[in-house]
Design a protein around this motif. Structure first.
Motif, mmCIF file in Angstrom:
data_model
loop_
_atom_site.group_PDB
_atom_site.id
_atom_site.type_symbol
_atom_site.label_atom_id
_atom_site.label_comp_id
_atom_site.label_asym_id
_atom_site.label_seq_id
_atom_site.Cartn_x
_atom_site.Cartn_y
_atom_site.Cartn_z
ATOM 1 N N GLY A 200 0.783 -1.221 0.000
ATOM 2 C CA GLY A 200 0.000 0.000 0.000
ATOM 3 C C GLY A 200 0.816 1.272 0.000
ATOM 4 N N LEU A 265 -1.747 -9.203 -2.683
ATOM 5 C CA LEU A 265 -2.072 -8.104 -1.769
ATOM 6 C C LEU A 265 -1.432 -6.798 -2.224
ATOM 7 C CD1 LEU A 265 -1.740 -9.915 1.672
ATOM 8 C CD2 LEU A 265 -3.817 -8.886 0.745
ATOM 9 N N ALA A 268 -3.599 -5.484 -4.897
ATOM 10 C CA ALA A 268 -4.884 -5.035 -4.360
ATOM 11 C C ALA A 268 -4.764 -3.824 -3.440
ATOM 12 C CB ALA A 268 -5.557 -6.180 -3.603
ATOM 13 N N ARG A 270 -3.671 -3.643 -0.384
ATOM 14 C CA ARG A 270 -4.197 -3.974 0.942
ATOM 15 C C ARG A 270 -3.048 -4.335 1.886
ATOM 16 N NH1 ARG A 270 -9.400 -4.153 1.774
ATOM 17 N NH2 ARG A 270 -10.820 -4.123 -0.009
ATOM 18 N N THR A 303 -10.110 -11.062 3.486
ATOM 19 C CA THR A 303 -10.229 -11.145 2.030
ATOM 20 C C THR A 303 -9.552 -12.434 1.574
ATOM 21 O OG1 THR A 303 -8.129 -10.025 1.549
ATOM 22 C CG2 THR A 303 -10.087 -8.625 1.853
ATOM 23 N N ARG A 306 -5.741 -12.177 1.752
ATOM 24 C CA ARG A 306 -5.230 -12.229 3.122
ATOM 25 C C ARG A 306 -5.354 -13.636 3.696
ATOM 26 N NH1 ARG A 306 -7.749 -6.527 5.411
ATOM 27 N NH2 ARG A 306 -5.980 -5.200 4.853
ATOM 28 N N ARG A 625 -7.347 3.123 -5.128
ATOM 29 C CA ARG A 625 -8.043 2.598 -3.957
ATOM 30 C C ARG A 625 -7.889 1.083 -3.904
ATOM 31 N NH1 ARG A 625 -14.008 4.959 -4.378
ATOM 32 N NH2 ARG A 625 -13.692 4.204 -6.511
ATOM 33 N N PRO A 626 -7.990 0.498 -2.727
ATOM 34 C CA PRO A 626 -7.879 -0.958 -2.625
ATOM 35 C C PRO A 626 -8.934 -1.663 -3.468
ATOM 36 C CG PRO A 626 -7.700 0.053 -0.463
ATOM 37 C CD PRO A 626 -8.112 1.138 -1.405
ATOM 38 N N HIS A 627 -8.569 -2.840 -3.940
ATOM 39 C CA HIS A 627 -9.469 -3.626 -4.771
ATOM 40 C C HIS A 627 -10.631 -4.168 -3.938
ATOM 41 C CE1 HIS A 627 -10.940 -6.467 -7.674
ATOM 42 N NE2 HIS A 627 -10.676 -7.489 -6.867
ATOM 43 N N ASP A 628 -11.809 -4.116 -4.512
ATOM 44 C CA ASP A 628 -12.999 -4.669 -3.883
ATOM 45 C C ASP A 628 -12.970 -6.186 -4.034
ATOM 46 O OD1 ASP A 628 -15.435 -5.407 -2.932
ATOM 47 O OD2 ASP A 628 -16.622 -4.234 -4.377
ATOM 48 N N PRO A 629 -12.825 -6.944 -2.933
ATOM 49 C CA PRO A 629 -12.691 -8.403 -3.064
ATOM 50 C C PRO A 629 -13.930 -9.078 -3.630
ATOM 51 C CG PRO A 629 -12.955 -7.772 -0.757
ATOM 52 C CD PRO A 629 -12.775 -6.501 -1.533
#
Length: 651
Positions: A200, A265, A268, A270, A303, A306, A625-629
């Motif tokens: 991130g 990750l 993504a 995250r 997620t 993770r 922005r972080p990926h929507d799982p």
């Protein structure tokens, strides 16, 4: 989030001048110094300093190929290089002993150069062997011959044997952390921890590249496991205890699984809790100690990526502790025995051989026409400079000239203070000790170190005095000019010759990895771990070629910059496929065939653009922005590729 690796913000001249900062390789440095000192001291004490100089050359050539790796790999690497060096020395001394004319000498060195160039295209070991074959042939054709003339080639391996023997570990005194494979594995876990800490952040892509490099090094030093035919065994026969090599291989496979999850990750955007990011570092310390239990933090992965990381880290901790873990991976595929022969006769091998042969032919012709005191210095310099697999030819040409001038100045100053033979031995030992570090730091620094060593060896052999050092600068400038004109401008190392084939290979490897993940019908990974490893390695090769191109002036640097966004896009796609694999295994997602095909079409378009020498001109936008799982990872990856390819002429 902007990726600093997507755009070449640093000017090409700054990239070219900036040295690396590698750690000091104390063991190879000590081996090199001691081997050089012993070889030269033996020559002085036996009153055969001429043979001692050639043994010192063998120690230098072995040092150029010495690595921190298992004895078996070190012996093979050094043996191939020094065997080629001895063969080249035999060719060169035979030509000098036969007193052939300038035309015959030039023709023989030109043929040797073509063989050297073709051999250099077969890989790192072939590159080292090809270089020393030509360098030794040129040296043997001009250096004073010992008595008998063939003794030069005979004693040259003696110095290499010293370097090799000094690296053999003493039995009963080795700790687990002294094993090169164990140290490489610990370095992988350290790099994994750094990447997890950088998730991130703008430093994430650079950390991923470091992790890939550490995995490449580990893969290179690990010996292949023996494959025994299956034999019928008694039902009650106990399973054989795992060997240390088996344990390292198991921990390596566990690290590969953790790498995939961490790459997903990173893509993504995250992060993970600090305690989880610190776990690989604790695993690295346990690996160096020979194993042991390492507690895994209790956290709540929310997620698929993770969850994949949590499962992979728990499996890694189990393998480090010596317990069984369900890795679900297949053994590494065997190497292709035909690979060397195919590459030896490839168009790239012939092309490089022709380039090198042309430069050597021009160099030997000018040496015969001009009043140069050391005829071998020009072709020897050409052999060192014209090595595109070792970096920018332009940068090497400039660095060689500047480094030689500095090296001559340093040598003249030092010898004015300490001209005795034993002082020369000490200077040669010091220079060869610095060679491993200088080689890894910058080619210019390598030349500054190697020039005094060469001049000292020549003076020990009674050939050069301090007054004859400065003409070597003019010889080096002449050789560098020949390389720039006949080996660089006439054969430009544009991306179409270096970067684009690497991008085609990386796209093909990524497509095979994606296909394996998409057709997976169970929750556990199987043989696609090696397809992923192949893809990551191909991406690292492509990135390395781009970085080399960026260090050259326009137009080469500009063309390399045009391919940089595509290279970064493929690297991000590898993370998207890793995230998609985690979704498959931990999210229960069925393959979205339309999205798989969409990514495949984008890869086909990128491959076609590379083969047609047309860099994509679309924007290299990336999500912030972080990926929507809940959304497919491939869908966002396809959007990124479409944005990049939007300006492609094929669309």
């Amino acid at each position: 989030m902007p990726d600093p690796l997507d755009t070449p913000a640093t000017p090409w001249w700054a990239r070219a001048a900036r040295p690396a900062r590698p750690p000091l390789p104390w063991a190879p440095m000590a081996r090199a110094a001691l081997a050089m000192a012993l070889a030269l001291a033996a020559g002085l004490l036996a009153h055969r300093v001429d043979l001692g100089v050639f043994a010192g050359l063998g120690a230098m050539h072995a040092t150029m190929n010495d690595r921190v790796e298992p004895v078996r790999l070190r012996a093979r690497r050094i043996a191939w290089a020094v065997l080629a060096s001895a063969l080249g020395m035999l060719v060169g001394t035979a030509l000098q002993h036969a007193q052939v004319g300038a035309v015959a000498l030039g023709a023989a060195l030109t043929v040797t150069a073509f063989v050297s160039g073709a051999l250099s295209a077969t890989g790192p070991r072939g590159s080292a062997a090809g270089l020393l074959l030509l360098v030794s042939a040129t040296l043997g054709s001009g250096m004073p011959l010992p008595r008998p003339w063939w003794a030069a080639a005979a004693v040259l391996p003696a110095g290499a044997v010293l370097v090799l023997l000094l690296g053999v570990p003493l039995r009963g005194r080795r700790s687990p952390g002294a094993d090169p494979g164990v140290r490489a594995l610990a370095a992988v876990y350290d790099a994994l921890g750094r990447m997890l800490a950088d998730l991130g952040t703008p430093q994430g892509p650079a950390s991923r590249q470091l992790l890939t490099a550490r995995l490449n090094q580990l893969q290179d030093v690990l010996p292949p496991l023996p494959r025994h035919p299956q034999a019928p065994a008694a039902p009650a026969a106990p399973a054989p205890a795992p060997t240390p090599a088996d344990r390292v291989h198991t921990m390596y496979r566990a690290a590969l699984a953790a790498t995939e999850a961490a790459t997903g990750l990173l893509w993504a955007l995250r992060p993970v809790p600090p305690g989880v990011a610190a776990l690989p570092g604790r695993l690295a310390r346990a690996v160096e100690r020979g194993g042991g239990e390492v507690p895994v933090p209790d956290w709540a992965p929310d997620t698929p990526s993770r969850q994949a990381l949590d499962a992979a880290l728990r499996a890694a901790a189990a393998t480090v502790a010596g317990r069984e873990a369900a890795l679900g991976t297949a053994p590494a595929p065997p190497p292709d025995p035909w690979r060397l022969r195919v590459r030896l006769v490839s168009p790239g091998a012939a092309r490089y051989g022709a380039r090198l042969a042309l430069c050597i032919a021009v160099g030997t012709a000018l040496v015969a026409a001009l009043p140069l005191s050391r005829s071998y210095w020009v072709p020897m310099t050409i052999a060192f400079v014209l090595k595109p697999d070792l970096g920018s030819v332009f940068l090497r040409s400039v660095s060689r000239s500047v480094g030689t001038a500095l090296g001559v100045a340093v040598t003249a100053a030092v010898l004015a203070l300490a001209p005795g033979p034993w002082a020369l031995v000490a200077i040669a030992a010091l220079c060869v000790a610095l060679l491993p570090y200088a080689t890894a730091a910058h080619y210019g620094l390598n030349t500054v170190v190697m020039t005094p060593m060469a001049l000292v060896l020549l003076q020990l052999g009674g050939q050069d005095g301090a007054a004859e050092f400065w003409p070597r600068v003019l010889d080096t400038v002449l050789a560098s000019a020949i390389v720039l004109l006949f080996g660089h401008l006439l054969w430009p190392e544009r991306p179409r010759h270096r970067i684009e084939p690497r991008l085609v290979s990386a796209a093909a490897a990524l497509r095979a990895y994606l296909a394996s993940v998409a057709r997976q019908d169970g929750p556990e990974p199987r043989a696609e771990v090696w397809l992923r490893r192949t893809a990551y390695r191909a991406l690292a090769d492509a990135r390395a070629e781009v970085e080399r191109g960026l260090a050259e002036p326009p137009p080469t640097g500009r063309l390399a910059a045009e391919w940089l966004p595509a290279t970064a896009a493929l690297e991000r796609l590898s993370g998207a496929v890793a995230a998609f694999a985690a979704q498959r295994r931990f999210g229960g997602r069925v393959p979205e065939q339309a999205e798989v095909e969409r990514v495949g079409r984008a890869l086909d378009e990128l491959t076609a653009a590379a083969r047609a020498h047309r860099p994509p001109t679309g924007a290299a936008a990336r999500p912030t922005r972080p990926h929507d799982p809940s959304r497919s990872a491939l869908g966002r990856a396809a959007d990124e590729l479409d944005t990049l390819l939007a300006g492609s002429p094929s669309r």
